[in-house]
Design an enzyme around this catalytic site. Structure first.
Site: not given
Length: 347
Positions: A56, A58, A81, A202
């Site tokens: 993460h 941090e 977390c 489309t």
């Protein structure tokens, strides 16, 4: 000129948000998060979350800071977390590092974490400040928060049109309405989303690849959803050969749309990009499942009563039935205007 503490906090948090954006489109179903470690008025460590399953933000910032993290401040764009997942809790890493102060942009709405991280840090004697650049942090991770709080993806409707509201000629010619700069913006949106939906017409007329082309090495290609009653076998054979992930869907009312969105949420689709055409746009808007619109408007007037309108669907009888937007933004992309706004939820 003396810079106030609040101004400094915003300055460093904006840097953390800029770091988070470096992982644009790469972290789903996780959020984009950035972190900055500051000591004695100097940045001593930076980091961001690169992709799901990796360290993460941090932890990356603390590793970069090393011993200098002791008695420093860490700025992080989302509540750290506090539980074990694929990686250990960031609260423990912060406590071990000797960080004295944590400044956070937003709380985490995930029930597993919401407020717990802040409580753990405060109980450890660490000062915690929450809400710096909160608005920007919530906007950055609006898709993640949608998946967490509603268990369904954030829905963005993107349309390209002429100034008089046309997306194609009567015979379906639509290439290219907007400039290359606007089309690069579309590539950015495709990077962000987990799934793209377009209408069957489309597909028949334009034969879009519905992939991220910029950069050519992009790995996280979005899922392809086609709003049609055409069979999936025909779609995969005629229009998307060799792609077994293409899915045909045909929700006909709000309940069916919500069932589809819930199913997508269960499969970790946090952002759904609707790219038209007009009938899909009209149906999605009238069923109330669009969270935000982004219209790319070219400085062209196509004219023609049979030229195709940007939004189709059923005819409203009263102006009071109009869908209202809020939080409007206007930007330039080359010669085109990009107008975006959140669909206002009426009381």
């Amino acid at each position: 000129m003396t810079i106030s503490g609040n101004s400094l906090d915003r300055q460093y948090m904006k840097r953390a948000l800029a770091l988070a954006r470096q992982a644009w489109g790469k972290t789903a179903p996780n959020p984009m998060v950035g972190a900055v470690v500051v000591k004695n008025g100097r940045i001593v460590g930076e980091g961001y979350h690169h992709k799901a399953g990796t360290a993460h933000a941090e932890v990356n910032a603390l590793n970069a800071a090393g011993a200098q993290a002791k008695d420093a401040t860490i700025y992080v764009t989302l509540e750290p977390c506090s539980t074990y997942g694929r990686t250990p809790p960031c609260t423990e890493a912060i406590k071990r590092s000797g960080i004295r102060r944590v400044v956070c942009a937003s709380e985490d709405f995930n029930p597993k974490h919401a407020g717990n991280g802040f409580d753990i840090l405060r109980d450890a004697g660490i000062e915690v400040k929450v809400g710096v650049c909160r608005k920007e942090a919530l906007e950055l991770n609006k898709a993640f928060f949608s998946l967490i709080t509603r268990q369904r993806p954030y829905v963005l409707l993107k349309m390209a049109m002429t100034l008089d509201g046309k997306i194609a000629t009567a015979c379906g010619d639509s290439k290219w309405i907007t400039s290359s700069a606007a089309r690069s913006r579309v590539q950015r949106l495709r990077q962000w989303c987990d799934a793209i939906m377009v209408g069957g017409e489309t597909v028949r007329l334009d034969r879009p690849a519905l992939v991220v082309r910029e950069p050519g090495t992009w790995e996280n290609q979005p899922q392809k959803l086609i709003y049609t009653k055409m069979s999936e076998d025909l779609l995969r054979k005629e229009y998307f050969p060799g792609d077994p992930t293409v899915r045909a869907v045909a929700p006909a009312n709000r309940n069916e749309w919500l069932e589809l969105l819930t199913d997508l949420g269960r499969n970790n689709v946090s952002a759904l990009l609707l790219e038209g055409g007009g009938e899909l746009a009209g149906q999605a808007l009238q069923c109330g499942i669009v969270d935000e619109v982004e219209f790319h408007t070219a400085p062209k007037l196509l004219t023609g009563r049979n030229s195709r309108s940007v939004v189709g669907g059923e005819n409203p009888l009263k102006l009071a039935e109009a869908i209202n937007l809020e939080k409007l933004q206007v930007k330039r992309a080359g010669c085109d205007l990009i107008i975006s706004g959140k669909v206002k939820v009426e009381d």
